[in-house]
Design a protein around this motif. Structure first.
Motif, short mmCIF file in Angstrom:
data_model
loop_
_atom_site.label_atom_id
_atom_site.label_comp_id
_atom_site.label_asym_id
_atom_site.label_seq_id
_atom_site.Cartn_x
_atom_site.Cartn_y
_atom_site.Cartn_z
N ARG A 186 -18.43 -9.88 -4.45
CA ARG A 186 -19.00 -11.22 -4.34
C ARG A 186 -18.01 -12.21 -3.75
NH1 ARG A 186 -23.66 -12.84 -6.14
NH2 ARG A 186 -24.12 -15.07 -6.28
N ILE A 187 -16.72 -12.05 -4.09
CA ILE A 187 -15.72 -13.00 -3.60
C ILE A 187 -14.91 -12.43 -2.43
CG2 ILE A 187 -15.59 -14.18 -5.83
CD1 ILE A 187 -12.88 -12.73 -6.26
N GLY A 188 -15.34 -11.30 -1.92
CA GLY A 188 -14.67 -10.74 -0.74
C GLY A 188 -13.36 -10.03 -1.05
N ALA A 189 -13.10 -9.81 -2.36
CA ALA A 189 -11.89 -9.07 -2.73
C ALA A 189 -12.16 -7.58 -2.51
CB ALA A 189 -11.52 -9.34 -4.19
N VAL A 190 -11.09 -6.82 -2.30
CA VAL A 190 -11.22 -5.40 -1.98
C VAL A 190 -10.93 -4.59 -3.23
CG1 VAL A 190 -10.35 -3.56 -0.48
CG2 VAL A 190 -10.38 -5.93 0.33
N HIS A 191 -11.98 -3.97 -3.81
CA HIS A 191 -11.67 -3.22 -5.03
C HIS A 191 -11.16 -1.83 -4.73
CE1 HIS A 191 -15.51 -0.99 -4.80
NE2 HIS A 191 -16.17 -2.14 -4.75
N SER A 192 -10.29 -1.38 -5.61
CA SER A 192 -9.86 0.00 -5.54
C SER A 192 -9.99 0.57 -6.94
CB SER A 192 -8.42 0.09 -5.03
OG SER A 192 -8.08 1.45 -4.92
N VAL A 193 -11.04 1.34 -7.13
CA VAL A 193 -11.28 1.92 -8.45
C VAL A 193 -10.46 3.20 -8.55
CG1 VAL A 193 -13.03 2.77 -10.08
CG2 VAL A 193 -13.66 1.03 -8.39
N VAL A 194 -9.72 3.32 -9.64
CA VAL A 194 -8.96 4.55 -9.88
C VAL A 194 -9.64 5.25 -11.06
CG1 VAL A 194 -6.71 5.53 -10.47
CG2 VAL A 194 -6.85 3.48 -9.02
N PHE A 195 -10.06 6.47 -10.85
CA PHE A 195 -10.72 7.26 -11.90
C PHE A 195 -9.85 7.23 -13.16
CE2 PHE A 195 -11.13 11.72 -13.65
CZ PHE A 195 -12.30 11.46 -14.34
N ALA A 196 -10.46 6.88 -14.29
CA ALA A 196 -9.69 6.71 -15.52
C ALA A 196 -9.28 8.04 -16.15
CB ALA A 196 -10.45 5.84 -16.52
N GLY A 197 -9.19 9.08 -15.33
CA GLY A 197 -8.65 10.35 -15.79
C GLY A 197 -7.33 10.61 -15.07
N PHE A 198 -6.97 9.72 -14.14
CA PHE A 198 -5.70 9.86 -13.45
C PHE A 198 -4.56 9.43 -14.37
CE2 PHE A 198 -8.00 9.94 -9.32
CZ PHE A 198 -7.30 10.99 -8.73
N SER A 199 -3.41 10.04 -14.15
CA SER A 199 -2.24 9.75 -14.98
C SER A 199 -1.57 8.45 -14.55
CB SER A 199 -1.24 10.89 -14.82
OG SER A 199 -0.76 10.87 -13.48
N ALA A 200 -0.59 8.04 -15.35
CA ALA A 200 0.17 6.81 -15.05
C ALA A 200 0.84 6.91 -13.68
CB ALA A 200 1.20 6.57 -16.14
N GLU A 201 1.42 8.07 -13.37
CA GLU A 201 2.10 8.25 -12.08
C GLU A 201 1.13 8.03 -10.92
OE1 GLU A 201 2.86 10.02 -14.61
OE2 GLU A 201 5.05 10.20 -14.69
N SER A 202 -0.06 8.63 -11.03
CA SER A 202 -1.05 8.49 -9.95
C SER A 202 -1.50 7.05 -9.82
CB SER A 202 -2.26 9.37 -10.22
OG SER A 202 -1.89 10.71 -10.20
N LEU A 203 -1.71 6.41 -10.95
CA LEU A 203 -2.13 5.00 -10.93
C LEU A 203 -1.04 4.15 -10.28
CD1 LEU A 203 -4.11 2.74 -11.72
CD2 LEU A 203 -3.16 2.80 -14.03
N ALA A 204 0.21 4.41 -10.67
CA ALA A 204 1.34 3.64 -10.12
C ALA A 204 1.41 3.82 -8.60
CB ALA A 204 2.65 4.09 -10.76
N GLN A 205 1.23 5.05 -8.15
CA GLN A 205 1.27 5.35 -6.72
C GLN A 205 0.25 4.48 -5.96
OE1 GLN A 205 0.19 9.45 -6.13
NE2 GLN A 205 1.72 9.77 -4.53
N ARG A 206 -0.93 4.32 -6.56
CA ARG A 206 -1.98 3.54 -5.92
C ARG A 206 -1.68 2.05 -5.99
NH1 ARG A 206 -3.35 8.43 -7.06
NH2 ARG A 206 -5.19 9.47 -6.23
N ILE A 207 -1.12 1.61 -7.12
CA ILE A 207 -0.75 0.20 -7.25
C ILE A 207 0.32 -0.14 -6.20
CG2 ILE A 207 0.40 -1.51 -8.74
CD1 ILE A 207 -0.90 -0.11 -11.17
N ILE A 208 1.28 0.75 -6.07
CA ILE A 208 2.37 0.49 -5.12
C ILE A 208 1.82 0.45 -3.69
CG2 ILE A 208 4.50 1.47 -4.13
CD1 ILE A 208 4.94 2.65 -7.07
#
Ligand code: 6R9
Length: 697
Positions: free
Chosen positions: A198-220
């Motif tokens: 709605r506000i033109g932001a770009v979502h990136s959904v990370v499957f909540a079965g991914f580990s902290a390392e995988s989530l961090a990789q995507r955040i970075i």
């Protein structure tokens, strides 16, 4: 006129009057044939039910062909007619599609409806409400525990989306900013996706079965303004502490120079008490403390059709996940249209897709496609076999689900649990079944058709990918005969071709690499921050075409039979996992020197991960070490990527130039020892014998 090669029905003149089918009249498959494939699957036509066809959006092969023909000969006219059914603040320029699909002619570029100004959230919600659907149920939510449920009408959904959108704006999220969403299947997940849009932001959904390392990789990689999560969730009998995972990921991201100022956390008291949640004052905010305070209306940020909608990371053949980028206009038109036709969607349908919003299927066919059509969508938090293997059908009966879309791995595991778990439920409401994620083997297809669908529901076996945004090859229910195990024919506007290893397009009955000839509106536009890799991976292997990474056979009737990945990607229960990702997780273990991972056939999961590991000199192999190697993969990627077999390998079969011969490893893994082939080119042929001896160690 369609040329021979663009006519998907060119081999199927006989289909207009299909009479002779293997095993007699199988328009209603006989339960006796269950699990036994007829002599030739190719000849097993399952005819559409006449009554179904007479009410379907596409009623015959001829009607399909006519529409398909127009979509190929006049793509601009075909797609702009459909696009006009949506709301555009400003119409697109004259050029409906502008593309360069050929690396030899310069940079790859795909643009659809450029210059058109719209908003996908507006089209999902406001537009449908204006059309009178405000009080229609948008989301039916079924919790992990039977008896826990909730609903949201389109009006209520819009209000909640606006509250989240207002909050995001308030903390400084602007058009084009990334937002990471790490949520389980609560209603808040699609709500947050729509709020971003709605506000033109770009979502990136990370499957909540991914580990902290995988989530961090995507955040970075995408540097989001905010991370949205929930403290914990129950999946089946297990409680998963998501907030701890997010805390670790945010810490790791900060170590890599990407800091997160806001972590919006949904309080899920069913899984965890507020006071037990680890908390960082100043950064962490409870969803329930802020969101309800915001206004329930929020103006729309109007965006260009080619402005980014979302990023979704997927596995490739290297260790680094790829940020697949989808834009707004084409994706909107494509997901809505594919949803409508491939499921023969009608306004009275109750639709359930079992995929998680963390995968592309949940983006296109839980959230956007259905909601663009004003559909009632079931969102299920739990797992299909909890508290018992009948749960799925219990839910189908409870909500009178009419369209049920799932993955072959689920079909196979339910099949193993026994028919009784299915047949004790009515399932009378079901009308269309769907399958996605991997090839569905004919015996599972038959069981799905006969037992789940009582031999009356057509099955849409939809072949597509994160990259394609929506369905590419799929049956249209009621339009033409199906063949168990075949994804059948292309969707409108899609020109699949099969090429040999030299990139030469093959004609007629053939098998080879599946490519696509021209762009379609839902195609991804780039890999985030790496257009070079986009071109190299998808457009350079066979210049002039998009290369899917899948193998495919086309039969004498022009039907497509997907044969699986031809690259280093393994498909476990419909989840894409790169062998390189698993290998790099294994070698991060201090006692692992080298790892080689292959996928082998698995009865339920489709493929299983089989890992060969070489240990650091002097380290003995033990049960304890095996467990800690598996733990390394669980921690770095997620539990779904855990190898089911670790094979200790004092040495790996390598060529003289040092390349691991995976072909040989695959044969050893699947115990096809008489098919090892030529091992003489190995630097040390004796390792093969040694590996075979250690196979069951
Ligand atoms: C939607 C999705 C894509 C890969 C794809 C292929 C496999 C998906 C399939 C299928 C045969 C089908 N795949 N659907 N194979 N028949 N109906 O799953 O996207 O996670 O990106 O995976 O899945 O191998 O290349 P994604």
């Amino acid at each position: 006129n369609l040329t021979t090669s663009t006519n998907p029905l060119r081999h199927v003149e006989s289909m207009k009057h299909p009479q002779s089918v293997a095993g007699g009249n199988i328009s209603k498959l006989n339960a006796v044939t269950l699990g036994e494939a007829p002599a030739s699957e190719e000849n097993a036509l399952v005819l559409p039910n006449k009554e179904f066809s007479s009410k379907a959006h596409v009623q015959s092969p001829e009607q399909y062909l006519e529409m398909y023909k127009r979509s190929i000969e006049d793509p601009a006219g075909f797609w702009s007619d459909i696009a006009s059914e949506f709301y555009w603040k400003q119409k697109w320029s004259d050029k409906v599609c502008d593309e360069n699909f050929d690396v030899r002619k310069g940079r790859i570029k795909i643009e659809w409806f450029k210059g058109g100004i719209t908003n996908i959230c507006y089209n999902c919600l406001d537009r449908n409400i204006e059309a009178g659907l405000g009080d229609k149920v948008a989301i039916l939510w079924e919790g992990n525990e039977p008896g826990m449920d909730g609903t949201l009408t389109y009006n209520q959904l819009l209000h909640q989306v606006c509250q989240v959108a207002n909050y995001l704006k308030d903390i400084g999220v602007k058009k084009g900013d990334a937002v990471i969403i790490y949520l389980p299947m609560l209603m808040e997940l699609p709500i947050t996706m729509l709020a971003c849009a709605r506000i033109g932001a770009v979502h990136s959904v990370v499957f909540a079965g991914f580990s902290a390392e995988s989530l961090a990789q995507r955040i970075i990689d995408c540097k989001p303004k905010v991370v949205i999560t929930c403290n914990a969730v129950k999946r089946g009998p297990k409680t998963i502490n998501l907030k701890d995972i997010v805390d670790t990921a945010i810490y790791q991201s900060a170590q890599n120079g990407v800091s997160i100022d806001v972590c919006l956390t949904y309080d899920n008291p069913v899984a965890m008490k507020r006071e037990d949640t680890k908390w960082q004052e100043g950064r962490d905010i409870w969803w329930q403390d802020v969101i309800p305070r915001y206004p329930t209306t929020c103006p729309v940020e109007w965006v260009d059709a080619e402005d980014p909608l979302f990023l979704l990371y997927t596995s490739g053949s290297t260790g680094k996940p790829k940020g697949v980028l989808h834009t707004t206009g084409g994706y909107m038109v494509y997901t809505a249209t594919t949803f409508k036709y491939a499921f023969d969607y009608k306004p009275s349908d109750v639709y359930w897709c079992t995929a998680d919003c963390g995968w592309i299927t949940g983006h296109s066919y839980v959230t956007y496609g259905p909601m663009l059509n004003g559909a009632t969508v079931l969102v299920f938090e739990g797992v299909p076999n909890y508290p018992d293997p009948g749960r799925s059908w219990d839910i189908v009966d409870k909500y009178k689900v009419t369209i049920f879309y799932t993955a072959p791995t689920l079909v196979r595991s339910l099949m193993r649990d026994g028919d009784e778990n299915v047949t004790r439920y009515s399932r009378k409401s079901l009308r269309v079944l769907g399958s996605v994620g991997e090839p569905i083997n004919p015996s599972a297809w038959r069981w799905f058709f006969n037992v789940v669908g009582d031999s009356t529901c057509p099955i849409s076996d939809t072949w597509w990918q994160t990259e394609t945004g929506g369905f590419m090859i799929t049956p249209l229910p009621g339009a033409w005969p199906q063949k168990p195990g075949s994804a059948t024919l292309p969707f409108f506007g899609v020109q699949p071709i099969i090429v040999n290893e030299k990139g030469v397009e093959l004609e007629g009955e053939c098998s080879g690499y599946l490519c696509i000839k021209k762009s379609w509106p839902g195609a991804f536009r780039t890999l985030y921050g790496d257009h070079e890799r986009y071109e190299t991976t998808y457009f350079k292997p066979f210049p002039g075409y998009y290369f899917s990474g899948d193998g495919c056979r086309r039969d004498k009737d022009g039907y497509h039979w997907l044969t699986g990945r031809v690259d280093d990607v393994i498909n476990v229960s419909g989840h894409r996992i790169g062998t390189a990702e698993v290998e790099s997780a294994l070698v991060s273990h201090p006692q692992c020197a080298e790892a080689a991972v292959v996928g082998i056939e698995h009865e339920v999961k489709g493929q299983g991960i089989y890992a060969f590991v070489t240990l650091v000199d002097g380290v003995p192999y033990s049960e304890e070490l095996r467990k800690s190697l598996i733990l390394a993969v669980r921690n770095q990627i997620g539990a779904f990527a855990a190898p089911y077999k670790i094979h200790w390998a004092p040495g790996l079969p390598k060529t003289r130039s040092g390349k691991i011969m995976r072909r040989i490893l695959r044969k050893i893994a699947s115990r096809q020892l008489d098919e090892l082939g030529d091992t003489s080119t190995l630097a040390d042929p004796s390792v093969v014998k040694q590996l075979i001896e250690l196979a069951d160690c």
